[in-house]
Motif scaffolding. Structure first.
Motif, PDB file in Angstrom:
ATOM      1  N   TYR A  67       0.864  -1.267   0.048  1.00 31.41           N
ATOM      2  CA  TYR A  67      -0.083   0.006   0.014  1.00 31.41           C
ATOM      3  C   TYR A  67       1.003   1.406   0.049  1.00 31.41           C
ATOM      4  O   TYR A  67       0.798   2.086  -0.774  1.00 31.41           O
ATOM      5  CB  TYR A  67      -1.086   0.007   1.129  1.00 31.41           C
ATOM      6  CG  TYR A  67      -1.968   1.322   1.192  1.00 31.41           C
ATOM      7  CD1 TYR A  67      -3.014   1.132   0.379  1.00 31.41           C
ATOM      8  CD2 TYR A  67      -1.767   2.096   1.885  1.00 31.41           C
ATOM      9  CE1 TYR A  67      -3.938   1.905   0.314  1.00 31.41           C
ATOM     10  CE2 TYR A  67      -2.659   3.247   1.884  1.00 31.41           C
ATOM     11  CZ  TYR A  67      -3.753   3.218   0.995  1.00 31.41           C
ATOM     12  OH  TYR A  67      -4.541   4.069   0.903  1.00 31.41           O
ATOM     13  N   ILE A  68       1.669   1.356   0.942  1.00 29.64           N
ATOM     14  CA  ILE A  68       2.880   2.365   1.144  1.00 29.64           C
ATOM     15  C   ILE A  68       4.138   1.550   1.468  1.00 29.64           C
ATOM     16  O   ILE A  68       3.970   0.493   2.117  1.00 29.64           O
ATOM     17  CB  ILE A  68       2.535   3.487   2.075  1.00 29.64           C
ATOM     18  CG1 ILE A  68       2.143   3.124   3.422  1.00 29.64           C
ATOM     19  CG2 ILE A  68       1.137   4.301   1.120  1.00 29.64           C
ATOM     20  CD1 ILE A  68       1.858   4.362   4.500  1.00 29.64           C
ATOM     21  N   ARG A  69       4.982   2.381   1.721  1.00 28.93           N
ATOM     22  CA  ARG A  69       6.219   1.868   2.495  1.00 28.93           C
ATOM     23  C   ARG A  69       5.982   1.465   3.566  1.00 28.93           C
ATOM     24  O   ARG A  69       5.769   2.063   4.713  1.00 28.93           O
ATOM     25  CB  ARG A  69       7.534   2.743   2.191  1.00 28.93           C
ATOM     26  CG  ARG A  69       8.959   2.424   2.741  1.00 28.93           C
ATOM     27  CD  ARG A  69       9.699   3.573   2.639  1.00 28.93           C
ATOM     28  NE  ARG A  69      11.223   2.807   3.048  1.00 28.93           N
ATOM     29  CZ  ARG A  69      12.190   3.729   3.132  1.00 28.93           C
ATOM     30  NH1 ARG A  69      11.891   5.103   2.891  1.00 28.93           N
ATOM     31  NH2 ARG A  69      13.252   2.809   3.418  1.00 28.93           N
ATOM     32  N   GLY A  70       6.465   0.033   3.898  1.00 31.61           N
ATOM     33  CA  GLY A  70       6.208  -0.685   5.245  1.00 31.61           C
ATOM     34  C   GLY A  70       4.750  -1.048   5.560  1.00 31.61           C
ATOM     35  O   GLY A  70       4.566  -1.579   6.703  1.00 31.61           O
ATOM     36  N   VAL A  71       3.822  -0.934   4.628  1.00 34.63           N
ATOM     37  CA  VAL A  71       2.496  -1.376   5.024  1.00 34.63           C
ATOM     38  C   VAL A  71       1.959  -2.297   3.753  1.00 34.63           C
ATOM     39  O   VAL A  71       2.142  -1.760   2.718  1.00 34.63           O
ATOM     40  CB  VAL A  71       1.625  -0.178   5.387  1.00 34.63           C
ATOM     41  CG1 VAL A  71       0.063  -0.725   5.465  1.00 34.63           C
ATOM     42  CG2 VAL A  71       1.996   0.381   6.622  1.00 34.63           C
ATOM     43  N   TYR A  72       1.472  -3.187   4.055  1.00 37.68           N
ATOM     44  CA  TYR A  72       1.032  -4.223   2.931  1.00 37.68           C
ATOM     45  C   TYR A  72      -0.570  -4.354   3.356  1.00 37.68           C
ATOM     46  O   TYR A  72      -0.899  -4.555   4.604  1.00 37.68           O
ATOM     47  CB  TYR A  72       1.685  -5.657   2.935  1.00 37.68           C
ATOM     48  CG  TYR A  72       3.106  -5.389   2.360  1.00 37.68           C
ATOM     49  CD1 TYR A  72       3.262  -5.505   1.175  1.00 37.68           C
ATOM     50  CD2 TYR A  72       4.133  -4.949   2.989  1.00 37.68           C
ATOM     51  CE1 TYR A  72       4.344  -5.284   0.412  1.00 37.68           C
ATOM     52  CE2 TYR A  72       5.422  -4.780   2.467  1.00 37.68           C
ATOM     53  CZ  TYR A  72       5.572  -4.863   1.199  1.00 37.68           C
ATOM     54  OH  TYR A  72       6.872  -4.706   0.470  1.00 37.68           O
ATOM     55  N   VAL A  73      -1.493  -4.957   2.418  1.00 42.48           N
ATOM     56  CA  VAL A  73      -2.701  -5.127   2.536  1.00 42.48           C
ATOM     57  C   VAL A  73      -3.155  -6.461   1.845  1.00 42.48           C
ATOM     58  O   VAL A  73      -2.269  -6.722   0.689  1.00 42.48           O
ATOM     59  CB  VAL A  73      -3.522  -3.826   2.122  1.00 42.48           C
ATOM     60  CG1 VAL A  73      -3.179  -2.762   3.337  1.00 42.48           C
ATOM     61  CG2 VAL A  73      -3.579  -3.447   0.762  1.00 42.48           C
ATOM     62  N   THR A  74      -4.223  -7.106   2.109  1.00 40.61           N
ATOM     63  CA  THR A  74      -4.703  -8.019   1.398  1.00 40.61           C
ATOM     64  C   THR A  74      -5.603  -7.448   0.773  1.00 40.61           C
ATOM     65  O   THR A  74      -6.112  -6.628   0.720  1.00 40.61           O
ATOM     66  CB  THR A  74      -5.312  -9.302   2.608  1.00 40.61           C
ATOM     67  OG1 THR A  74      -6.478  -8.634   3.278  1.00 40.61           O
ATOM     68  CG2 THR A  74      -4.256  -9.874   3.456  1.00 40.61           C
ATOM     69  N   GLN A  75      -6.507  -8.428  -0.148  1.00 37.47           N
ATOM     70  CA  GLN A  75      -7.453  -8.033  -1.068  1.00 37.47           C
ATOM     71  C   GLN A  75      -8.632  -7.321  -0.437  1.00 37.47           C
ATOM     72  O   GLN A  75      -9.262  -6.493  -0.972  1.00 37.47           O
ATOM     73  CB  GLN A  75      -7.853  -9.083  -2.133  1.00 37.47           C
ATOM     74  CG  GLN A  75      -6.797  -9.639  -3.073  1.00 37.47           C
ATOM     75  CD  GLN A  75      -7.183 -10.694  -3.875  1.00 37.47           C
ATOM     76  OE1 GLN A  75      -8.393 -11.166  -3.838  1.00 37.47           O
ATOM     77  NE2 GLN A  75      -6.439 -10.937  -5.214  1.00 37.47           N
ATOM     78  N   SER A  76      -9.225  -8.043   0.624  1.00 34.09           N
ATOM     79  CA  SER A  76     -10.164  -7.462   1.541  1.00 34.09           C
ATOM     80  C   SER A  76      -9.763  -6.791   2.761  1.00 34.09           C
ATOM     81  O   SER A  76     -10.250  -7.405   3.817  1.00 34.09           O
ATOM     82  CB  SER A  76     -11.005  -8.816   1.646  1.00 34.09           C
ATOM     83  OG  SER A  76     -10.440  -9.815   2.533  1.00 34.09           O
ATOM     84  N   PHE A  77      -8.886  -6.066   2.733  1.00 36.50           N
ATOM     85  CA  PHE A  77      -8.576  -5.023   4.031  1.00 36.50           C
ATOM     86  C   PHE A  77      -9.686  -4.105   4.569  1.00 36.50           C
ATOM     87  O   PHE A  77     -10.342  -3.638   3.596  1.00 36.50           O
ATOM     88  CB  PHE A  77      -7.269  -4.452   3.773  1.00 36.50           C
ATOM     89  CG  PHE A  77      -7.477  -3.298   2.724  1.00 36.50           C
ATOM     90  CD1 PHE A  77      -7.485  -1.940   3.078  1.00 36.50           C
ATOM     91  CD2 PHE A  77      -7.165  -3.362   1.395  1.00 36.50           C
ATOM     92  CE1 PHE A  77      -7.458  -1.034   2.335  1.00 36.50           C
ATOM     93  CE2 PHE A  77      -7.209  -2.063   0.517  1.00 36.50           C
ATOM     94  CZ  PHE A  77      -7.617  -1.010   0.935  1.00 36.50           C
ATOM     95  N   ASP A  78      -9.384  -3.825   5.717  1.00 37.68           N
ATOM     96  CA  ASP A  78     -10.472  -3.014   6.286  1.00 37.68           C
ATOM     97  C   ASP A  78      -9.730  -1.403   6.115  1.00 37.68           C
ATOM     98  O   ASP A  78      -8.883  -1.369   6.787  1.00 37.68           O
ATOM     99  CB  ASP A  78     -10.450  -3.348   7.857  1.00 37.68           C
ATOM    100  CG  ASP A  78     -11.574  -2.426   8.649  1.00 37.68           C
ATOM    101  OD1 ASP A  78     -12.003  -1.146   7.997  1.00 37.68           O
ATOM    102  OD2 ASP A  78     -12.161  -2.832   9.512  1.00 37.68           O
ATOM    103  N   PRO A  79     -10.416  -0.584   5.465  1.00 40.58           N
ATOM    104  CA  PRO A  79      -9.713   0.750   5.445  1.00 40.58           C
ATOM    105  C   PRO A  79      -9.766   1.540   6.704  1.00 40.58           C
ATOM    106  O   PRO A  79      -8.828   2.236   7.022  1.00 40.58           O
ATOM    107  CB  PRO A  79     -10.707   1.444   4.579  1.00 40.58           C
ATOM    108  CG  PRO A  79     -12.182   0.559   4.487  1.00 40.58           C
ATOM    109  CD  PRO A  79     -11.508  -0.755   4.878  1.00 40.58           C
TER     110      PRO A  79
END
Length: 87
Positions: A67-79
């Protein structure tokens, strides 16, 4: 390839699968958001050399997305969880 070498390769693959499963489990518990620090804790010192290679493989497999440097998300992440992690 000898039987012993095939066994060693199988162990390496299984270790990566276990790591990927732990990453998926943790990210699911955290609303589909995980940081590189959290991934690093899962991977441990044992795999630091291949840490970034492992992350790239996980990205290519579609398990996580940067998502941004240091942060990853799955396909169904909670915003909302993502918002809390990045602020």
């Amino acid at each position: 390839m000898t039987e012993n070498n095939e066994f060693i390769i199988l162990i390496v693959i299984m270790n990566n699968l276990q790591i990927v499963q732990k990453i998926q489990d943790l990210s699911a518990k955290q609303g589909g958001v995980i940081t590189t620090k959290e991934i690093e804790l899962i991977v441990g010192k044992k795999y630091r050399q291949s840490y970034y290679q492992l992350i790239r493989k996980i990205e290519k497999a579609g398990i996580l997305r940067k998502y941004i440097r240091g942060v990853y998300v799955t396909q169904s992440f909670d915003p909302y969880v993502l918002f809390e992690k990045i602020n």
